[in-house]
Design an enzyme around this catalytic site. Structure first.
Site, PDB file in Angstrom:
ATOM      1  CD  GLU A   1       7.762   0.213   7.727  1.00  0.00           C
ATOM      2  OE1 GLU A   1       7.933   1.338   7.209  1.00  0.00           O
ATOM      3  OE2 GLU A   1       6.793  -0.523   7.471  1.00  0.00           O
TER       4      GLU A   1
ATOM      5  CG  ASP B   1      -0.358  -0.084   2.533  1.00  0.00           C
ATOM      6  OD1 ASP B   1       0.883  -0.140   2.616  1.00  0.00           O
ATOM      7  OD2 ASP B   1      -1.114  -0.107   3.530  1.00  0.00           O
ATOM      8  CB  SER B   2       4.567   1.642  -0.192  1.00  0.00           C
ATOM      9  OG  SER B   2       4.728   0.484  -1.005  1.00  0.00           O
TER      10      SER B   2
ATOM     11  CE  LYS C   1       3.489  -5.950   4.315  1.00  0.00           C
ATOM     12  NZ  LYS C   1       2.967  -4.653   4.840  1.00  0.00           N
TER      13      LYS C   1
END
Length: 269
Positions: A178, A41-42, A109
């Protein structure tokens, strides 16, 4: 296909993952040896020009997953479940996850630990492979007060370990960390039974992921931000700078991940 990847990781081979949003790059990345293509979704930031990932929709994710699957049907494809598509109702989460699988994803994810464990379990019990995303979770950027390292204190590191263990018990196949201190991510990796992927989480993870536009050094922030005012994240590296071609840059990244030479200490926290 996912089992082959997990077998590689079990044998100690590092996993090289890159984000990907279209068929052309999917084919290029697959031929260069990338193990997993993350339809992230980046795309909200690097494709759509938004300041964060929060406005990415299920339709966006379905569309880009289909494109990537057309370019690399023989490579593992992971798709992000966007904000609002899974957090509030397990049945809705399953319907959306199954839609991404039907579009070509092999695994989805989801972000979050404790309160997302039962959602992960429900997806797994209904045949959907899941990767848990812990540490800094971009969909919670407002709640977290910005882009901040997670797991810096002993208490928060222990919570992260407990969340990872709970996710593994729920049946997830992978865990992504992350912006987590390298020592914390390495410790958790050693104490759970599934592969881990790091981004800003040190070399002790089972593999690494980067945003493709960061690897190529072409992302400079939103349109209203002057390129010279943009500061790339610490964990990013421009592999194109020395490679001479996009293809070679990707090959160099894969080789660096496999050899354990990327990330270096300077990329970690």
């Amino acid at each position: 296909m996912l089992n082959t990847l997990l077998t590689k990781a079990g044998a100690g081979e590092k996993i090289a993952m890159l984000t990907c949003y279209d068929a052309t790059f999917a084919k290029l990345l697959a031929l260069a040896g990338v193990d997993v293509l993350l339809v992230g979704d980046s795309l909200g930031m690097v494709v759509q020009g938004a300041a964060n990932t929060l406005d990415v929709t299920m339709q966006d994710m379905i569309y880009h997953t289909r494109l990537v699957a057309k370019g690399a049907s023989a490579t593992v494809i992971m798709s992000d479940m966007p904000a609002g598509s899974y957090e509030h109702d397990k049945t809705t989460a399953l319907t959306n996850a199954q839609t991404l699988i039907a579009a070509g994803a092999h695994i989805v994810k989801i972000e979050g630990g404790g309160d997302m464990v039962e959602t992960a379990r429900y997806l797994v019990e209904n045949g959907v492979p899941v990767c848990a995303h812990l540490g800094f979770t971009p969909q919670s950027v407002e709640k977290l007060g910005g882009y901040k390292i997670q797991g810096k204190t002993e208490e928060s590191a222990q919570i992260m370990l407990a969340d990872a263990q709970a996710m593994v018990q729920a049946g997830v196949d992978m865990v992504l960390f992350e912006m987590v201190p390298a020592a914390v991510a390495a410790h958790i990796t050693q104490h759970i039974g599934v592969p881990t992927i790091g981004i800003g989480a040190g070399a002790g993870c089972s593999g690494q992921v980067m945003v493709l536009q960061d690897l190529l050094g072409i992302y400079t922030g939103t349109a209203d931000k002057a390129p010279q005012d943009y500061k790339a994240p610490r964990f990013a590296q421009n592999f194109l700078q020395q490679a001479g071609s996009v293809q070679q840059a990707v090959v160099d990244y894969v080789q660096a991940v496999k050899a354990g030479s990327f990330p270096e200490d300077r990329h970690s926290y």
